[in-house]
Design an enzyme around this catalytic site. Structure first.
Site, PDB file in Angstrom:
ATOM      1  N   HIS A  64      -6.502  11.508  -0.394  1.00  0.00           N
ATOM      2  CA  HIS A  64      -5.193  10.850  -0.486  1.00  0.00           C
ATOM      3  C   HIS A  64      -4.212  11.875  -1.075  1.00  0.00           C
ATOM      4  CE1 HIS A  64      -2.320   7.775  -0.455  1.00  0.00           C
ATOM      5  NE2 HIS A  64      -2.824   6.912  -1.322  1.00  0.00           N
ATOM      6  N   ARG A 122       5.890   8.825  -5.245  1.00  0.00           N
ATOM      7  CA  ARG A 122       5.426   8.942  -3.859  1.00  0.00           C
ATOM      8  C   ARG A 122       6.623   9.243  -2.958  1.00  0.00           C
ATOM      9  NH1 ARG A 122       0.755   6.362  -2.234  1.00  0.00           N
ATOM     10  NH2 ARG A 122       1.259   7.351  -0.251  1.00  0.00           N
ATOM     11  N   CYS A 180      -3.432   4.824  -9.080  1.00  0.00           N
ATOM     12  CA  CYS A 180      -2.668   4.942  -7.832  1.00  0.00           C
ATOM     13  C   CYS A 180      -2.121   3.595  -7.367  1.00  0.00           C
ATOM     14  CB  CYS A 180      -3.536   5.563  -6.745  1.00  0.00           C
ATOM     15  SG  CYS A 180      -5.068   4.667  -6.457  1.00  0.00           S
ATOM     16  N   GLN A 217      -0.753  10.991  -2.644  1.00  0.00           N
ATOM     17  CA  GLN A 217      -0.917  10.356  -3.953  1.00  0.00           C
ATOM     18  C   GLN A 217      -1.089  11.415  -5.042  1.00  0.00           C
ATOM     19  OE1 GLN A 217      -0.950   6.868  -4.673  1.00  0.00           O
ATOM     20  NE2 GLN A 217      -0.735   7.733  -6.724  1.00  0.00           N
ATOM     21  N   ARG A 233      -2.660   6.598   8.241  1.00  0.00           N
ATOM     22  CA  ARG A 233      -3.623   6.064   7.259  1.00  0.00           C
ATOM     23  C   ARG A 233      -4.804   5.528   8.055  1.00  0.00           C
ATOM     24  NH1 ARG A 233      -2.788   2.284   2.057  1.00  0.00           N
ATOM     25  NH2 ARG A 233      -2.280   4.370   1.307  1.00  0.00           N
ATOM     26  N   ASP A 270      -9.169   4.131 -10.526  1.00  0.00           N
ATOM     27  CA  ASP A 270      -8.822   3.549  -9.224  1.00  0.00           C
ATOM     28  C   ASP A 270      -9.783   2.379  -8.998  1.00  0.00           C
ATOM     29  OD1 ASP A 270      -7.891   3.115  -6.627  1.00  0.00           O
ATOM     30  OD2 ASP A 270      -8.905   4.856  -5.759  1.00  0.00           O
TER      31      ASP A 270
HETATM   32  N1   CP Z   1      -1.338   4.036  -3.774  1.00  0.00           N
HETATM   33  C1   CP Z   1      -1.200   3.683  -2.482  1.00  0.00           C
HETATM   34  O1   CP Z   1      -1.435   4.470  -1.551  1.00  0.00           O
HETATM   35  O2   CP Z   1      -0.754   2.420  -2.284  1.00  0.00           O
HETATM   36  P1   CP Z   1      -0.747   1.612  -0.898  1.00  0.00           P
HETATM   37  O3   CP Z   1      -2.200   1.441  -0.501  1.00  0.00           O
HETATM   38  O4   CP Z   1      -0.081   0.319  -1.194  1.00  0.00           O
HETATM   39  O5   CP Z   1      -0.018   2.414   0.132  1.00  0.00           O
HETATM   40  N1  NVA Z   2      -9.322   4.337  -3.233  1.00  0.00           N
HETATM   41  C1  NVA Z   2      -8.369   3.370  -2.761  1.00  0.00           C
HETATM   42  C2  NVA Z   2      -6.975   3.888  -2.888  1.00  0.00           C
HETATM   43  C3  NVA Z   2      -5.892   2.944  -2.475  1.00  0.00           C
HETATM   44  C4  NVA Z   2      -4.528   3.530  -2.558  1.00  0.00           C
HETATM   45  C5  NVA Z   2      -8.676   2.994  -1.320  1.00  0.00           C
HETATM   46  O1  NVA Z   2      -8.995   3.883  -0.534  1.00  0.00           O
HETATM   47  O2  NVA Z   2      -8.616   1.816  -1.002  1.00  0.00           O
END
Ligand code: CP
Ligand code: NVA
Length: 303
Positions: free
Chosen positions: A127, A290, A262, A130, A100, A222
């Site tokens: 993502h 997930r 998400c 997701q 990530r 989101d």
């Molecule tokens: N939706 C999602 O990716 O959640 P986290 O940021 O908690 O991993």
């Molecule tokens: N768009 C958000 C998604 C989090 C799961 C971010 O990137 O923070």
């Protein structure tokens, strides 16, 4: 399939295979309890997480493997050590790497330099895990994904991009409503133009949330400020207010609409409590899924 970096890199068949295997694993987890016996997954996090961390960690253990959590300060990708060197070290120690991070080119560079699979656990651009969990959820709730009409309301961000790619590959329809200046990037629109017709996916981007939501089966939103955009959060609150998914907006969707997010969610910002806490919402089912789709992805890549 060597890596899982973006939905757009995979064929419709590969994505359907992930959904089918994820559904099978959800129904019969015991059958796969030794699928990745003894294998190690390194999890590199440069941003916070609840769902991604827990589902990858629990997922690999349910498959007989184990994970290592590497915090931002420990690895400091590209600063303490080059991306290539991190990849060349880890490929000798673990059988898979989940990352990530910020720039999408970071996961691409890791994949280029690593012999072991790289899985994208979120970048600023996409993502994909997701979106796969979301389409498994749509399959469960609506009984199909092809032909389902999805409306994404809010920021044309990483989650919106992956949902657009997944809709195009899986034959769903998608409308996206954003404020001016927050539309999906031209690169994403160009990709959609080229690839959506192959599956009959119809899509459009608008600044009118009502137009996007009209007749939709699934409403998705989101956060207005993603991780890394915290300094813009206050300014964005004003810009995005007309895009809140609330009782007034959902009245334009189908009466049996499904609400998706998400997570994490901010009640009173991108979604009203009345919508996210209503029986239309399936946000925790998405979160659980997930686990199942990522187990499928890990088995397909790391076996
Ligand atoms: N939706 C999602 O990716 O959640 P986290 O940021 O908690 O991993
Ligand atoms: N768009 C958000 C998604 C989090 C799961 C971010 O990137 O923070």
């Amino acid at each position: 399939m060597k890596d899982f970096l973006s939905i757009r890199d995979h064929s419709s068949d590969e994505l359907r295979q992930i959904l089918a295997l994820g559904a099978e694993m959800k129904a019969n987890p015991q059958k796969f309890s030794k699928a990745l016996e003894g294998k190690a997954l390194a999890m590199l996090f440069e941003k916070p997480s609840l769902r991604t961390r827990v589902t990858f960690d629990v997922g690999i253990q349910q498959l007989g493997g184990y994970s290592l959590y590497l915090s931002p300060s420990e690895v400091s990708l590209g600063k303490r050590e080059s991306i290539a060197d991190v990849a060349h070290n880890l490929e000798r120690m673990v059988q898979g790497i989940m990352i990530r991070t910020f720039g999408h080119t970071i996961v691409e560079q890791m994949a280029e330099h690593s012999r072991v699979p790289i899985i994208n656990g979120l970048t600023d651009f996409s993502h994909p895990c997701q979106a796969m969990a979301d389409f498994l959820t749509i399959q469960e709730v609506k009984g199909k994904v092809s032909g389902v009409k999805l409306a994404f309301i809010g920021d044309g961000n990483n989650v919106a991009n992956s949902l657009m790619f997944a809709a195009a590959k899986l034959g769903a329809h998608i409308s996206v409503a954003t404020p001016t200046g927050y539309e999906p990037k031209p690169e994403v629109m160009a990709w959609m133009k080229q690839h959506a017709p192959a599956t009959g996916c119809e899509y459009f981007v608008t600044h009118d949330p009502v137009a996007a939501v009209k007749g939709a089966d699934v409403l998705y939103t989101d956060v207005w400020a993603s991780m890394g955009q915290e300094s813009e959060a206050e300014a964005r609150k004003k810009i995005f207010l007309p895009y809140q998914v609330n009782e007034r907006l959902v009245a334009h969707a189908k009466s049996d609409y499904t609400f998706m997010h998400c997570l994490p969610a901010h009640r009173g910002e991108e979604v009203s409590a009345g919508v996210i806490d209503s029986p239309h919402a399936v946000v925790f089912q998405e979160a659980e899924n997930r686990l199942h789709v990522q187990k499928a992805i890990m088995v397909l890549l790391m076996k």
